[in-house]
Write an enzyme that holds these catalytic residues in place. Structure first.
Site, PDB file in Angstrom:
ATOM      1  N   CYS A  71       0.841  -1.204   0.000  1.00  0.00           N
ATOM      2  CA  CYS A  71       0.000   0.000   0.000  1.00  0.00           C
ATOM      3  C   CYS A  71       0.869   1.245   0.000  1.00  0.00           C
ATOM      4  CB  CYS A  71      -0.921   0.000   1.212  1.00  0.00           C
ATOM      5  SG  CYS A  71      -1.993   1.443   1.301  1.00  0.00           S
ATOM      6  N   ASP A 101       9.263  -6.708   8.339  1.00  0.00           N
ATOM      7  CA  ASP A 101       9.910  -5.486   8.795  1.00  0.00           C
ATOM      8  C   ASP A 101       9.166  -4.225   8.353  1.00  0.00           C
ATOM      9  OD1 ASP A 101      12.080  -3.961   9.980  1.00  0.00           O
ATOM     10  OD2 ASP A 101      12.737  -3.559   7.925  1.00  0.00           O
ATOM     11  N   SER A 103       6.070  -3.870   7.358  1.00  0.00           N
ATOM     12  CA  SER A 103       4.717  -3.832   7.938  1.00  0.00           C
ATOM     13  C   SER A 103       4.736  -3.388   9.389  1.00  0.00           C
ATOM     14  CB  SER A 103       4.066  -5.208   7.839  1.00  0.00           C
ATOM     15  OG  SER A 103       4.017  -5.627   6.498  1.00  0.00           O
ATOM     16  N   SER A 146       7.021 -13.402   8.369  1.00  0.00           N
ATOM     17  CA  SER A 146       8.011 -13.078   7.340  1.00  0.00           C
ATOM     18  C   SER A 146       8.823 -14.314   6.966  1.00  0.00           C
ATOM     19  CB  SER A 146       8.950 -11.987   7.868  1.00  0.00           C
ATOM     20  OG  SER A 146       9.961 -11.687   6.937  1.00  0.00           O
ATOM     21  N   ILE A 147       9.269 -14.348   5.731  1.00  0.00           N
ATOM     22  CA  ILE A 147      10.198 -15.405   5.301  1.00  0.00           C
ATOM     23  C   ILE A 147      11.598 -14.836   5.089  1.00  0.00           C
ATOM     24  CG2 ILE A 147       8.394 -16.802   4.235  1.00  0.00           C
ATOM     25  CD1 ILE A 147       9.427 -15.742   1.497  1.00  0.00           C
ATOM     26  N   ASP A 148      11.793 -13.569   5.442  1.00  0.00           N
ATOM     27  CA  ASP A 148      13.045 -12.879   5.153  1.00  0.00           C
ATOM     28  C   ASP A 148      14.189 -13.153   6.113  1.00  0.00           C
ATOM     29  OD1 ASP A 148      11.800 -11.757   2.981  1.00  0.00           O
ATOM     30  OD2 ASP A 148      11.362  -9.872   3.996  1.00  0.00           O
TER      31      ASP A 148
END
Length: 153
Positions: A71, A101, A103, A146-148
């Site tokens: 967004c 992060d 978000s 998260s997958i980061d």
């Protein structure tokens, strides 16, 4: 209210289910904010009441059942003012943000600016002084989705 933001990750539906069911257990009205921050800015049918049945059978499903969207509007102050107005008009001042992060950074910025956003809404006659007093504080719970691999702790 609970929302997911950013890229989908494992466990988002389980987290959404836990937030909704525990909120109901505590006697709270719980809302979904569909499509993340975009749904918060757009309001209307994107912010809907959740109930016990609405989260039944979602744990095994991939992605996030309430949607997630990037967004750009929320990155601008006018977008955050619009989001604050939508939340205040529904009496929502408690948010659970599930994301990564970006978000969670956005959620923290929203919380930090809340008082000035509310003041802008009052100054522009979008909400009453009574609404501003009643909804003058925003509580945020951030849950990492998260997958980061960029959070520690």
């Amino acid at each position: 209210a609970v929302f997911t933001s950013g890229g989908d990750s494992q466990g988002m539906n389980a987290a959404v289910r836990a937030v909704v069911r525990f909120g109901i257990y505590l006697g709270c009205e719980v809302y979904f904010i569909k499509e993340g921050y975009q749904g918060m800015v757009d309001g209307g049918k994107n912010i809907v009441k959740a109930d016990w049945a609405s989260v039944s059978g979602i744990i095994h499903r991939g992605g996030t059942v309430i949607g997630s969207a990037r967004c750009m509007d929320f990155k601008e102050r006018w977008g955050r003012v619009k989001a604050a107005n939508n939340l205040i008009n529904l009496g929502i001042t408690n948010l659970v943000a599930i994301g990564g992060d970006g978000s969670l950074t956005g959620a923290n910025q929203f919380r930090e600016e809340w008082s000035s956003l509310v003041k802008d809404l009052v100054d522009n006659n979008q909400i009453s002084a009574d609404q501003a007093t009643k909804h003058g504080h925003l509580n945020i719970v951030g849950m990492v989705g998260s997958i980061d691999n960029d959070f520690c702790g």
